[in-house]
Design a protein around this motif. Structure first.
Motif, mmCIF file in Angstrom:
data_model
loop_
_atom_site.group_PDB
_atom_site.id
_atom_site.type_symbol
_atom_site.label_atom_id
_atom_site.label_comp_id
_atom_site.label_asym_id
_atom_site.label_seq_id
_atom_site.Cartn_x
_atom_site.Cartn_y
_atom_site.Cartn_z
ATOM 1 N N ASP A 1 -6.489 0.456 1.959
ATOM 2 C CA ASP A 1 -5.939 -0.714 1.280
ATOM 3 C C ASP A 1 -5.612 -1.834 2.270
ATOM 4 O O ASP A 1 -5.871 -3.008 2.001
ATOM 5 N N ILE A 2 -5.051 -1.462 3.408
ATOM 6 C CA ILE A 2 -4.700 -2.466 4.423
ATOM 7 C C ILE A 2 -5.965 -3.140 4.954
ATOM 8 O O ILE A 2 -6.027 -4.360 5.079
ATOM 9 N N VAL A 3 -6.995 -2.344 5.235
ATOM 10 C CA VAL A 3 -8.263 -2.906 5.717
ATOM 11 C C VAL A 3 -8.888 -3.790 4.637
ATOM 12 O O VAL A 3 -9.372 -4.892 4.917
ATOM 13 N N ALA A 4 -8.859 -3.318 3.387
ATOM 14 C CA ALA A 4 -9.456 -4.090 2.280
ATOM 15 C C ALA A 4 -8.757 -5.428 2.079
ATOM 16 O O ALA A 4 -9.387 -6.400 1.648
ATOM 17 N N ASP A 5 -7.472 -5.503 2.407
ATOM 18 C CA ASP A 5 -6.741 -6.773 2.295
ATOM 19 C C ASP A 5 -7.203 -7.794 3.331
ATOM 20 O O ASP A 5 -6.860 -8.973 3.246
ATOM 21 N N GLY A 6 -7.933 -7.350 4.340
ATOM 22 C CA GLY A 6 -8.457 -8.266 5.357
ATOM 23 C C GLY A 6 -7.417 -8.800 6.319
ATOM 24 O O GLY A 6 -7.633 -9.834 6.955
ATOM 25 N N GLY B 1 6.477 19.194 -2.764
ATOM 26 C CA GLY B 1 5.641 19.080 -1.578
ATOM 27 C C GLY B 1 4.313 18.370 -1.795
ATOM 28 O O GLY B 1 3.395 18.509 -0.984
ATOM 29 N N CYS B 2 4.220 17.576 -2.861
ATOM 30 C CA CYS B 2 2.941 16.929 -3.194
ATOM 31 C C CYS B 2 2.433 16.013 -2.089
ATOM 32 O O CYS B 2 1.224 15.935 -1.855
ATOM 33 N N ARG B 3 3.324 15.337 -1.384
ATOM 34 C CA ARG B 3 2.875 14.442 -0.303
ATOM 35 C C ARG B 3 2.369 15.243 0.885
ATOM 36 O O ARG B 3 1.433 14.823 1.556
ATOM 37 N N GLN B 4 3.009 16.370 1.134
ATOM 38 C CA GLN B 4 2.578 17.229 2.241
ATOM 39 C C GLN B 4 1.142 17.690 2.013
ATOM 40 O O GLN B 4 0.313 17.642 2.906
ATOM 41 N N GLU B 5 0.873 18.125 0.797
ATOM 42 C CA GLU B 5 -0.467 18.617 0.471
ATOM 43 C C GLU B 5 -1.515 17.509 0.527
ATOM 44 O O GLU B 5 -2.666 17.770 0.864
ATOM 45 N N ALA B 6 -1.127 16.290 0.199
ATOM 46 C CA ALA B 6 -2.080 15.175 0.113
ATOM 47 C C ALA B 6 -1.988 14.235 1.309
ATOM 48 O O ALA B 6 -2.500 13.118 1.253
ATOM 49 N N ARG B 7 -1.387 14.677 2.399
ATOM 50 C CA ARG B 7 -1.089 13.756 3.507
ATOM 51 C C ARG B 7 -2.325 13.053 4.066
ATOM 52 O O ARG B 7 -2.283 11.857 4.312
ATOM 53 N N ALA B 8 -3.422 13.763 4.271
ATOM 54 C CA ALA B 8 -4.622 13.115 4.824
ATOM 55 C C ALA B 8 -5.179 12.089 3.843
ATOM 56 O O ALA B 8 -5.543 10.974 4.232
ATOM 57 N N GLU B 9 -5.213 12.447 2.568
ATOM 58 C CA GLU B 9 -5.726 11.521 1.550
ATOM 59 C C GLU B 9 -4.820 10.306 1.416
ATOM 60 O O GLU B 9 -5.303 9.180 1.257
ATOM 61 N N LEU B 10 -3.498 10.520 1.474
ATOM 62 C CA LEU B 10 -2.560 9.393 1.408
ATOM 63 C C LEU B 10 -2.759 8.444 2.589
ATOM 64 O O LEU B 10 -2.809 7.224 2.412
ATOM 65 N N ALA B 11 -2.865 9.000 3.784
ATOM 66 C CA ALA B 11 -3.049 8.164 4.981
ATOM 67 C C ALA B 11 -4.349 7.369 4.882
ATOM 68 O O ALA B 11 -4.378 6.169 5.177
ATOM 69 N N LYS B 12 -5.428 8.014 4.444
ATOM 70 C CA LYS B 12 -6.704 7.324 4.297
ATOM 71 C C LYS B 12 -6.623 6.209 3.261
ATOM 72 O O LYS B 12 -7.151 5.112 3.465
ATOM 73 N N ALA C 1 0.824 -1.213 0.000
ATOM 74 C CA ALA C 1 0.000 0.000 0.000
ATOM 75 C C ALA C 1 0.858 1.263 0.000
ATOM 76 O O ALA C 1 0.582 2.209 -0.743
ATOM 77 N N VAL C 2 1.905 1.285 0.805
ATOM 78 C CA VAL C 2 2.773 2.460 0.861
ATOM 79 C C VAL C 2 3.475 2.659 -0.474
ATOM 80 O O VAL C 2 3.500 3.769 -1.021
ATOM 81 N N ALA C 3 4.038 1.601 -1.030
ATOM 82 C CA ALA C 3 4.714 1.720 -2.332
ATOM 83 C C ALA C 3 3.747 2.200 -3.410
ATOM 84 O O ALA C 3 4.077 3.081 -4.210
ATOM 85 N N THR C 4 2.551 1.662 -3.416
ATOM 86 C CA THR C 4 1.552 2.039 -4.420
ATOM 87 C C THR C 4 1.177 3.512 -4.306
ATOM 88 O O THR C 4 1.233 4.253 -5.286
ATOM 89 N N HIS C 5 0.814 3.952 -3.116
ATOM 90 C CA HIS C 5 0.303 5.311 -2.952
ATOM 91 C C HIS C 5 1.390 6.376 -2.951
ATOM 92 O O HIS C 5 1.102 7.539 -3.256
ATOM 93 N N LEU C 6 2.617 5.992 -2.639
ATOM 94 C CA LEU C 6 3.724 6.952 -2.742
ATOM 95 C C LEU C 6 4.400 6.861 -4.110
ATOM 96 O O LEU C 6 5.379 7.538 -4.369
ATOM 97 N N LYS C 7 3.850 5.992 -4.962
ATOM 98 C CA LYS C 7 4.336 5.802 -6.342
ATOM 99 C C LYS C 7 5.829 5.462 -6.370
ATOM 100 O O LYS C 7 6.625 6.114 -7.019
ATOM 101 N N MET C 8 6.158 4.395 -5.635
ATOM 102 C CA MET C 8 7.547 3.939 -5.517
ATOM 103 C C MET C 8 7.612 2.444 -5.771
ATOM 104 O O MET C 8 6.599 1.747 -5.701
ATOM 105 N N ASN C 9 8.817 1.969 -6.028
ATOM 106 C CA ASN C 9 9.051 0.528 -6.102
ATOM 107 C C ASN C 9 9.060 -0.027 -4.682
ATOM 108 O O ASN C 9 9.528 0.640 -3.753
ATOM 109 N N SER D 1 -6.053 0.104 16.710
ATOM 110 C CA SER D 1 -4.990 0.166 15.711
ATOM 111 C C SER D 1 -4.977 1.564 15.127
ATOM 112 O O SER D 1 -5.989 2.268 15.155
ATOM 113 N N ASP D 2 -3.808 1.982 14.641
ATOM 114 C CA ASP D 2 -3.703 3.330 14.092
ATOM 115 C C ASP D 2 -2.594 3.399 13.046
ATOM 116 O O ASP D 2 -1.772 2.500 12.935
ATOM 117 N N LEU D 3 -2.638 4.479 12.277
ATOM 118 C CA LEU D 3 -1.639 4.722 11.236
ATOM 119 C C LEU D 3 -1.214 6.173 11.330
ATOM 120 O O LEU D 3 -2.054 7.065 11.413
#
Length: 124
Positions: free
Chosen positions: A85-90, A69-80, A28-36, A102-104
């Protein structure tokens, strides 16, 4: 390089459960931060006897602000999105979902430096 640190209460979250959560968070982190995935570091820690007010599972993500600063601006949306994704994975049991269970945390860092110990020539 983003760093994902997963804290767990060992008495309630066994290794098998945490491995599933770790792997889901990694993706989920790699996907949403657009990284390998190879560019996302992972750590798993147990809470200790001196820790107080901790959750069964806590996921902490430390990363840079991204280009312009794109991650800074989108921080709440990225965290959500990462959490969703983690919840959807079950991988998080239903009884672990919610406040005080639990928290993130997504922390966007303004700047840092890294170097292998004893190799100042490789600092960046």
């Amino acid at each position: 390089m983003p760093l994902v640190t997963i804290w767990r209460d060992r008495s309630r979250a066994d290794d098998a459960a945490v491995v599933k959560i770790r792997d889901s968070a990694h993706k989920a982190v790699a996907t949403h931060l657009k990284m390998n995935m190879d560019d996302v570091l992972l750590r798993v820690h147990d809470v200790g006897p001196l820790d107080v007010n901790y959750s069964i599972i806590s996921i902490e993500i430390d990363t840079s602000p991204g280009k312009d600063g794109c991650r800074q601006e989108a921080r709440a949306e990225l965290a959500k999105a990462i959490s969703a994704d983690i919840v959807a994975d079950g991988v998080i049991p239903e009884e672990w979902i919610g406040p005080l269970k639990s928290d993130l945390w997504l922390r966007i860092l303004g700047g840092s430096a890294f170097l292998p110990i004893g190799r100042p020539d490789l600092a960046h």
